[in-house]
Design a protein around this motif. Sequence first.
Motif, PDB file in Angstrom:
ATOM      1  N   TYR A 127       3.188  22.189 -14.875  1.00  0.00           N
ATOM      2  CA  TYR A 127       3.048  20.876 -14.242  1.00  0.00           C
ATOM      3  C   TYR A 127       1.578  20.495 -14.122  1.00  0.00           C
ATOM      4  O   TYR A 127       0.690  21.325 -14.279  1.00  0.00           O
ATOM      5  CB  TYR A 127       3.688  20.902 -12.848  1.00  0.00           C
ATOM      6  N   ARG A 128       1.351  19.233 -13.790  1.00  0.00           N
ATOM      7  CA  ARG A 128       0.005  18.700 -13.543  1.00  0.00           C
ATOM      8  C   ARG A 128      -0.975  19.046 -14.653  1.00  0.00           C
ATOM      9  O   ARG A 128      -2.136  19.388 -14.394  1.00  0.00           O
ATOM     10  CB  ARG A 128      -0.532  19.197 -12.199  1.00  0.00           C
ATOM     11  N   LYS A 129      -0.504  18.897 -15.881  1.00  0.00           N
ATOM     12  CA  LYS A 129      -1.359  19.213 -17.024  1.00  0.00           C
ATOM     13  C   LYS A 129      -2.552  18.265 -17.102  1.00  0.00           C
ATOM     14  O   LYS A 129      -3.562  18.583 -17.723  1.00  0.00           O
ATOM     15  CB  LYS A 129      -0.548  19.166 -18.324  1.00  0.00           C
ATOM     16  N   PHE A 130      -2.430  17.097 -16.454  1.00  0.00           N
ATOM     17  CA  PHE A 130      -3.561  16.168 -16.458  1.00  0.00           C
ATOM     18  C   PHE A 130      -4.745  16.747 -15.689  1.00  0.00           C
ATOM     19  O   PHE A 130      -5.894  16.359 -15.918  1.00  0.00           O
ATOM     20  CB  PHE A 130      -3.155  14.795 -15.898  1.00  0.00           C
ATOM     21  N   GLU A 131      -4.482  17.677 -14.768  1.00  0.00           N
ATOM     22  CA  GLU A 131      -5.566  18.318 -14.028  1.00  0.00           C
ATOM     23  C   GLU A 131      -6.176  19.487 -14.788  1.00  0.00           C
ATOM     24  O   GLU A 131      -7.358  19.800 -14.626  1.00  0.00           O
ATOM     25  CB  GLU A 131      -5.056  18.831 -12.670  1.00  0.00           C
ATOM     26  N   THR A 132      -5.348  20.137 -15.607  1.00  0.00           N
ATOM     27  CA  THR A 132      -5.773  21.388 -16.243  1.00  0.00           C
ATOM     28  C   THR A 132      -6.210  21.225 -17.691  1.00  0.00           C
ATOM     29  O   THR A 132      -6.627  22.192 -18.315  1.00  0.00           O
ATOM     30  CB  THR A 132      -4.618  22.403 -16.231  1.00  0.00           C
ATOM     31  N   GLY A 133      -6.097  20.023 -18.237  1.00  0.00           N
ATOM     32  CA  GLY A 133      -6.492  19.818 -19.623  1.00  0.00           C
ATOM     33  C   GLY A 133      -5.397  20.089 -20.628  1.00  0.00           C
ATOM     34  O   GLY A 133      -5.644  20.145 -21.829  1.00  0.00           O
ATOM     35  N   GLY A 134      -4.171  20.240 -20.144  1.00  0.00           N
ATOM     36  CA  GLY A 134      -3.073  20.560 -21.035  1.00  0.00           C
ATOM     37  C   GLY A 134      -2.524  19.391 -21.827  1.00  0.00           C
ATOM     38  O   GLY A 134      -1.647  19.569 -22.660  1.00  0.00           O
ATOM     39  N   ASP A 150       0.822  -1.216   0.000  1.00  0.00           N
ATOM     40  CA  ASP A 150       0.000   0.000   0.000  1.00  0.00           C
ATOM     41  C   ASP A 150       0.856   1.266   0.000  1.00  0.00           C
ATOM     42  O   ASP A 150       0.543   2.244   0.677  1.00  0.00           O
ATOM     43  CB  ASP A 150      -0.925  -0.006   1.225  1.00  0.00           C
ATOM     44  N   LEU A 151       1.932   1.239  -0.788  1.00  0.00           N
ATOM     45  CA  LEU A 151       2.847   2.383  -0.824  1.00  0.00           C
ATOM     46  C   LEU A 151       2.567   3.315  -1.997  1.00  0.00           C
ATOM     47  O   LEU A 151       3.310   4.255  -2.226  1.00  0.00           O
ATOM     48  CB  LEU A 151       4.297   1.873  -0.929  1.00  0.00           C
ATOM     49  N   TYR A 152       1.497   3.048  -2.735  1.00  0.00           N
ATOM     50  CA  TYR A 152       1.245   3.858  -3.928  1.00  0.00           C
ATOM     51  C   TYR A 152       0.412   5.089  -3.605  1.00  0.00           C
ATOM     52  O   TYR A 152      -0.188   5.202  -2.535  1.00  0.00           O
ATOM     53  CB  TYR A 152       0.569   3.005  -5.007  1.00  0.00           C
ATOM     54  N   ASP A 153       0.376   6.009  -4.548  1.00  0.00           N
ATOM     55  CA  ASP A 153      -0.343   7.282  -4.398  1.00  0.00           C
ATOM     56  C   ASP A 153      -1.821   7.047  -4.719  1.00  0.00           C
ATOM     57  O   ASP A 153      -2.215   6.990  -5.881  1.00  0.00           O
ATOM     58  CB  ASP A 153       0.285   8.299  -5.361  1.00  0.00           C
ATOM     59  N   HIS A 154      -2.622   6.919  -3.685  1.00  0.00           N
ATOM     60  CA  HIS A 154      -4.045   6.599  -3.869  1.00  0.00           C
ATOM     61  C   HIS A 154      -4.779   7.661  -4.668  1.00  0.00           C
ATOM     62  O   HIS A 154      -5.635   7.343  -5.496  1.00  0.00           O
ATOM     63  CB  HIS A 154      -4.722   6.415  -2.510  1.00  0.00           C
ATOM     64  N   ASP A 155      -4.461   8.904  -4.394  1.00  0.00           N
ATOM     65  CA  ASP A 155      -5.147   9.990  -5.081  1.00  0.00           C
ATOM     66  C   ASP A 155      -4.932   9.887  -6.587  1.00  0.00           C
ATOM     67  O   ASP A 155      -5.887   9.971  -7.367  1.00  0.00           O
ATOM     68  CB  ASP A 155      -4.618  11.331  -4.549  1.00  0.00           C
ATOM     69  N   PHE A 156      -3.667   9.689  -6.990  1.00  0.00           N
ATOM     70  CA  PHE A 156      -3.393   9.600  -8.426  1.00  0.00           C
ATOM     71  C   PHE A 156      -4.009   8.339  -9.018  1.00  0.00           C
ATOM     72  O   PHE A 156      -4.642   8.375 -10.079  1.00  0.00           O
ATOM     73  CB  PHE A 156      -1.883   9.638  -8.704  1.00  0.00           C
ATOM     74  N   VAL A 157      -3.867   7.228  -8.321  1.00  0.00           N
ATOM     75  CA  VAL A 157      -4.399   5.962  -8.839  1.00  0.00           C
ATOM     76  C   VAL A 157      -5.919   6.026  -8.982  1.00  0.00           C
ATOM     77  O   VAL A 157      -6.487   5.634 -10.003  1.00  0.00           O
ATOM     78  CB  VAL A 157      -3.977   4.785  -7.932  1.00  0.00           C
ATOM     79  N   ASP A 158      -6.582   6.555  -7.963  1.00  0.00           N
ATOM     80  CA  ASP A 158      -8.046   6.598  -7.989  1.00  0.00           C
ATOM     81  C   ASP A 158      -8.582   7.529  -9.072  1.00  0.00           C
ATOM     82  O   ASP A 158      -9.599   7.246  -9.701  1.00  0.00           O
ATOM     83  CB  ASP A 158      -8.595   7.045  -6.626  1.00  0.00           C
ATOM     84  N   ASN A 159      -7.894   8.647  -9.278  1.00  0.00           N
ATOM     85  CA  ASN A 159      -8.424   9.671 -10.184  1.00  0.00           C
ATOM     86  C   ASN A 159      -7.899   9.603 -11.604  1.00  0.00           C
ATOM     87  O   ASN A 159      -8.556  10.106 -12.516  1.00  0.00           O
ATOM     88  CB  ASN A 159      -8.124  11.063  -9.617  1.00  0.00           C
ATOM     89  N   TRP A 160      -6.710   9.034 -11.785  1.00  0.00           N
ATOM     90  CA  TRP A 160      -6.066   9.205 -13.092  1.00  0.00           C
ATOM     91  C   TRP A 160      -5.579   7.931 -13.742  1.00  0.00           C
ATOM     92  O   TRP A 160      -4.849   7.996 -14.732  1.00  0.00           O
ATOM     93  CB  TRP A 160      -4.898  10.199 -12.959  1.00  0.00           C
ATOM     94  N   THR A 161      -5.941   6.785 -13.202  1.00  0.00           N
ATOM     95  CA  THR A 161      -5.490   5.553 -13.857  1.00  0.00           C
ATOM     96  C   THR A 161      -6.661   4.644 -14.192  1.00  0.00           C
ATOM     97  O   THR A 161      -7.728   4.701 -13.579  1.00  0.00           O
ATOM     98  CB  THR A 161      -4.485   4.760 -12.991  1.00  0.00           C
TER      99      THR A 161
END
Lengths: 752, 112
Positions: free
Chosen positions: A557-564, A265-276
């Motif tokens: 950075y974080r273009k996945f959040e901004t639509g870039g 359970d060492l992974y980034d839950h926020d990124f995994v839940d929202n972006w994978t």
Amino acid sequence: MKKEWKVQNEDGSYTVRTCGWSPPGDHPVGCGMFLHVKNGRLEKVEGDPEHPITNGRLCVRCLTLPEYVHHPSRITSPMKREFKDRGKDKWTKISWEEAWDIIVPKVKQLKADHGAESIIVFGGTGREACLYYYPLGFASLGTPNVCYPLSGWSCYGPRCAITDYILGAGYPEIDNAGYYPDRYDNPAYTLPKYIMAWGKNPLMSNPDGFFGHSYIDMMKRGTELICIDPRITWLGSRAKYVCQLRPGTDTALALGFLNVIINEDLYDHDFVDNWTYGFDELKERVQEYPPEKVAEITWVPKEKIIEVARQFATSKPSTIQWGLAVDENPNGVQLGHCILTLAAITGNLDVPGGITLGPPAALLGKWRVETRRNLSDELWDKRIGAKEWPALSTALATTHPDETLDTLETDKPYKLRMGWFNSSNFITPTCSVAPQRWHKALQKLEFCVVQDCFMTPTAMAFGDIFLPLPTFAEHDGVVITHFGRNSVFLGAINEALRVGDTKSDIEVCIELGKKLHPDMWPFDDVPDFFTKQIQPELGISFDDLRELGVYQPAYTYRKFETGGLRSDGEPGFNTVTGMVELTSTLFEAWGDDALPYFKEPPYSPISTPELFSQYPLVLTTGARKFTSFHSEHRHVATLREIDPGPIVEMHPDTAKNLGIIEGDSVMLENPFGKCKMKAKVTPTIHPKVVHATHGWWFPEKEAEEPSLYGVWEANINTLVPHKHIGKLGFGAPLKQMICKAYRVDSDYTFSL
Amino acid sequence: MSKRNGLLIDYQYCTGCHSCEVSCKNEHKIPRGQWGIKMTEVGPFQITADKWEWNYVAVPTQLCDLCADRVAEGKVPSCVLHCLGGCMEYGTVDELAKKMQEKGKKVALFAP
């Protein structure tokens, strides 16, 4: 940087500021330098301390540029040779006008009689020509067949394709603060805690435009290294962790890391839940790769696998640099998939100090592919291997390299008749496997044009027309990192002098293009061409870029959040699902597994144990040297003084068992071929593994057939077989073959 | 007493690029087989399971004059400018000795 890029000096000399690319061969790293010219000679090359990336630092290849530019064996005029004299050193000097008078009617005749598809352009690797051999083929000559001849497209192309499918982005690269004039001090930047260097040792070659010594810059500031490599390199001696793995077992190691990170359970839950997409399936898959099993496969101790996985996952930001080990592996698509997954689930994608993401293509990198609009759909459909290998042909605009050799050998689906070799010396052990087969097959071409600076084995073997190229000191250009897939900066290449009657890649493209497809070449001259390429996106002309020296575009950075990252401007990734595809919809559609898996190399102690008992060494190849770029620089005396010839590295125990001592001549052999190298006995390599250098030929040896400058003597790629590639068409086993080694009594001397 | 100048080489970060050698040869037109500064190699050999000794160290020869002409023009010595690892510094021996104190174990001060 000062605006003046060319200054007159008191002694009658002048100095030109430029960024380096090629020729001579290099990646688009754009090192800043001053070229001092006096009486028509390049007297000195000096680093530019104001360059934001290189700060005046220069490698020995750039420092010896004057020796290259003024070398007595440089070809400085077009030449022709009669077909009957192929392979003989019987060239006649001609003018460019005469060269075009031979080439243009021939091209027209071939197109009229046999179709444009009967013409093929062969490209090489890393050189500036990488931007131009596509438009040369598509828009100057008008053929759909542009070929990077290395089996499985085993250099950069696989990584770009994997990135397209899994992330829908351009090239993912270490964030080395390259976008910022003030670099590491920029407040938007965070230093990575770890760099995981996977099958990569970037110090020597500055791969694809990344300045390799950025590693040292970051290490001085506190970044630690994790090296994944079959050899202990100098970087490995400075690293916190080295995973010295069995060549070709990288995917198992990556799956082992994922196993630990997910199960603990060492992974980034926020990124995994929202972006994978497809995490649950991945979680299930990695259960097949517990650390103890992976340790057995890879020879990396279980405890180390666990520790490295934990350290990487819990140290944010951290970054990964993937290398040729991904491409030169039939299981490499799966390895690349794992590496991108590792970066994604640990939350290191597109964050400061993590991995930067470029657009799928930009600027010149985009233009080069767009030039295929010159071709009708009917003609484009004739691209060799495109239907058979959709995973390759969808992401890359070239032919499939292995299908191309098959076509040359069989004349199916049609006969190839003309070859244009643009900065590609591929019968030396560079960008082909089974070069002895290519050598035979290419003889069938009726007409061949070669572009280079020097006569090479490839030019000597096949060339009917030789068109000489100027070095980067002798032409205007734009160097763009990652060929536009991650444009950390653009640099102006400024012509300082011109030795002889040469024409650069873009000069040839424009001149030939205006003769054959003028509507594709609405450019007055080279500066006009570059202005038209960069002004629409960047708002600067080529002259502006000359004055700037270096242009660093802004980075978000974080273009996945901004639509870039998407053309529709929505958040997420430009993939089928809009997410990072941990489970790949496209791989599945193309008949491969949607999830990563480990598969043994085609030849290994496990997959072919009987053969391995006869050829009991694992063979890996191609580690880079400071003194050469692939097959180039062989005639530069200063560089040969440092590295005189090809070597095979072997462990002291192995050498002792074989009766080999340092400097002995050694034959490496397997069922496919053999070659000779000198032994370098070193404890940095595993006793069951040997490493051989690549790219060797000997300008001091006999030029004509069958010698071709001694190209067959140290031709390590003769030991790598044709078409032993992954399911999706990528990845030759160049870093994971098997062989035997034995001492030979031979006066194998290298001297220049 | 006039200040003596030198080169501080932090060989923790010398990557063996040979740029110092070649830039020095270029600057001083030193022929083949001779060097103004020569890179040497110690190792690689293993210290423990995970620890290796492997160092490149550049050593100046009698032909080194610390690029006196360049320095007079306000530049740094050619080897210092071109060193890819950025591990070379030019200065007075006193200044360099102070800097040396702050660095790790792999550091050498030469005053040719």
